[in-house]
Design an enzyme around this catalytic site. Structure first.
Site, short mmCIF file in Angstrom:
data_model
loop_
_atom_site.label_atom_id
_atom_site.label_comp_id
_atom_site.label_asym_id
_atom_site.label_seq_id
_atom_site.Cartn_x
_atom_site.Cartn_y
_atom_site.Cartn_z
N LYS A 112 0.83 -1.21 0.00
CA LYS A 112 0.00 0.00 0.00
C LYS A 112 0.87 1.27 0.00
O LYS A 112 0.44 2.32 -0.44
CB LYS A 112 -0.93 0.02 1.21
CG LYS A 112 -1.83 -1.20 1.35
CD LYS A 112 -3.16 -1.03 0.71
CE LYS A 112 -4.13 -2.18 0.95
NZ LYS A 112 -3.62 -3.55 0.79
C1 LIG Z 1 -4.02 -4.68 0.12
C2 LIG Z 1 -3.18 -5.87 0.06
C3 LIG Z 1 -3.39 -6.89 -0.90
C4 LIG Z 1 -4.52 -6.86 -1.88
O1 LIG Z 1 -4.36 -5.88 -2.87
P1 LIG Z 1 -5.60 -5.42 -3.75
O2 LIG Z 1 -5.08 -4.28 -4.56
O3 LIG Z 1 -6.64 -4.98 -2.76
O4 LIG Z 1 -6.04 -6.57 -4.56
C5 LIG Z 1 -2.53 -7.97 -0.92
N1 LIG Z 1 -1.52 -8.08 -0.02
C6 LIG Z 1 -1.29 -7.12 0.91
C7 LIG Z 1 -0.18 -7.31 1.87
C8 LIG Z 1 -2.10 -5.99 0.99
O5 LIG Z 1 -1.87 -5.06 1.92
#
Ligand SMILES: *Cc1c(COP(=O)(O)O)cnc(C)c1O
Length: 496
Positions: A112
């Site tokens: 993120k």
């Molecule tokens: C948010 C997140 C995901 C999923 O990503 P999306 O874009 O919501 O599909 C996968 N792994 C981690 C560690 C995340 O923080």
């Protein structure tokens, strides 16, 4: 060429990129999509010689066409700096024939950070461009990961304030510690007496409360969200796929135009959608492999053409993928409907009313680039253990879902195309489950002991993000009832 943005549910109204970033979501509840997906206008060979920041500019300038070169470069420079613990920003690690694209070298050691490091700068630049004089107040409810990444991204960004609500007792001890030790005068963290859904509903209610928003407006504030559907989060995520390909090309791992597969551990469908955009921009991606955990609503969708959220919600060891409504999937639906906003709106109406919809056979044909898979909890743990035993490389639980799905994909299809696996979190973020997968007896250790042990057996330094919270003072100890969330906001903003 100028790119405009319209809603996936109504093609009539267009706005600029900066306006779409400011708004986040269209008024009709749809997501903003670009008027076209631009093609890369520099060769992959040229990109192979570029830094992450230069690549980011080459990709983002094609989408955010109302930002000046100076504005965009300034946003990129402020986002991708020494907050990242490696100059490469997103290094690649090879293990057992796959290339792990490590998206976790930012401030909160999860992917993120890739988008939330730059969103605050895009947002404040967009506000300036559109003569928004109000201070922007970000409101977020978090079940753990997004909250800290948003806090870290917005901390001390001039012209913004951020308030994060989390369910007290409903996030992991490390996650809570990461948030309540957050520095920055403009940050506020509030625990609520309730669960995540109640926190989220409370935030939505504030966004929809006209009188509340008017009051804030009179005092010079306006609410905004850092939600993953914002194109200001989606566009920066395209960059690392382009960068990774160019890097492998530069290193001679790939030859010119050689296709790669991409595997993404998926929740809200944002990260994999960015890979789909990269492909549409001309990046030689063959298959987009969508990996789910036991909440396999997307796997079922790719198998059957029916999206159905009516099922039990399962708590897994990859909590950031525990999602039953993958919001960003709506953008893919819009494309496979032939850029048809009316058709998409119809399906989303069915989703809202009955929790399910089925796409047409014609739409299903357009999903040929995608493969879906899922991993059980046991398979995920086994993947962490065997990869560690065979190579010494330690991956987190989310990445392990992807690796597990990829292993089965390769076995069942015989497809040996070189493959990039999106590695979305540092194993230090989900230490307990990672270490338990390697050896059950680790479960007896305390959280920080586990981090030290992981560092030892994996031969990697404990990341700064974990070191920081070991001794950091708690700066936020607010606790409130769900109905008092607006009061927490007005108090923080010092509004009577
Ligand atoms: C948010 C997140 C995901 C999923 O990503 P999306 O874009 O919501 O599909 C996968 N792994 C981690 C560690 C995340 O923080």
């Amino acid at each position: 060429m100028a790119i405009y943005y319209s809603s996936t549910r109504n093609a009539d109204r267009h706005m600029s990129a900066s306006q779409a970033i400011l708004k986040g979501l269209a008024d009709d509840g749809g997501l903003f999509v670009p008027s076209e997906i631009p093609k890369l206008d520099v060769s992959l060979k040229e990109l192979a010689g570029m830094s992450y920041q230069q690549t980011a500019y080459e990709v983002m300038k094609l989408f955010l066409t109302d930002f000046t070169e100076e504005e965009l470069k300034s946003c990129i420079a402020r986002a991708y700096d020494d907050k990242f613990d490696t100059e490469e920003i997103v290094p690649l690690a090879e293990a057992k024939g796959a290339y792990y694209l490590e998206l976790f070298h930012g401030a909160t050691i999860a992917f993120k950070d890739m988008a939330l490091s730059i969103l605050p700068h895009l947002l404040t630049t967009a506000a300036r461009k559109n003569d928004v004089k109000n201070e922007i107040v970000i409101l977020t409810a978090t079940s753990g990961d997004t909250g800290k990444a948003a806090l870290s991204g917005f901390a001390d960004v001039e012209g913004t304030k951020i308030i994060v609500f989390y369910p007290k007792g409903g996030v992991s001890p490390i996650q809570e510690l990461q948030m309540v030790t957050q520095r920055g005068e403009n940050t506020c963290v509030v625990g609520i007496r309730g669960n995540f859904d109640e926190a989220q509903t409370g935030v939505k209610r504030m966004f929809n409360d006209r009188a509340f928003n008017e009051l804030l407006g009179e005092k010079g504030f306006q609410l905004s969200s850092a939600n993953s559907i914002n194109i200001g989060r989606l566009v920066p995520q395209i960059v690392y796929y382009v960068y990774a390909y160019a890097k492998l090309l530069g290193e001679g791992v790939l030859s010119e135009c050689e296709p790669v597969n991409v595997v993404v551990p998926t929740g809200n469908f944002g990260n994999i959608l960015a890979a789909f955009y990269a492909k549409r921009m001309g990046l030689p991606i063959a298959k987009l492999i969508c990996a789910s955990n036991e909440n396999k609503v997307l796997y079922d969708f790719f198998e059957t053409g029916t999206y159905d959220k009516n099922r039990d919600f399962i708590l897994t060891s990859s909590p950031s993928m525990d999602i039953l409504i993958s919001s960003n999937l709506e953008r893919l639906i819009y494309y496979i409907a032939g850029d048809d906003a009316d058709k998409n709106a119809e399906l989303m109406k069915a989703l809202a009313a009955g929790g399910a919809y089925t796409i047409t056979p014609g739409m299903r044909e357009k999903l040929a680039d995608f493969a879906g898979g899922y991993a059980t909890e046991a398979q995920t743990a086994e993947t962490i253990r065997s990869l560690y035993e065979d190579t010494g490389y330690i991956i987190d639980t989310h990445t392990a879902v992807a690796a597990s799905v990829y292993n089965r994909y390769r076995e069942t299809t015989g497809d040996l195309t070189k493959t990039i696996i999106a590695s979305t979190a540092s194993p230090f973020k989900f230490t307990r489950n990672v270490m338990k997968a390697i050896d059950a007896r680790y479960d007896g250790l305390e959280d920080f002991e586990l981090a030290d042990e992981l560092s030892k057996i994996g031969n990697v330094k404990v990341p700064q993000a974990i070191e920081e919270i070991r001794h950091a003072p708690v700066l936020h100890d607010n606790l409130c009832a769900v109905e008092d969330m607006p009061v927490a906001v007005t108090e923080f903003l010092a509004i009577e």
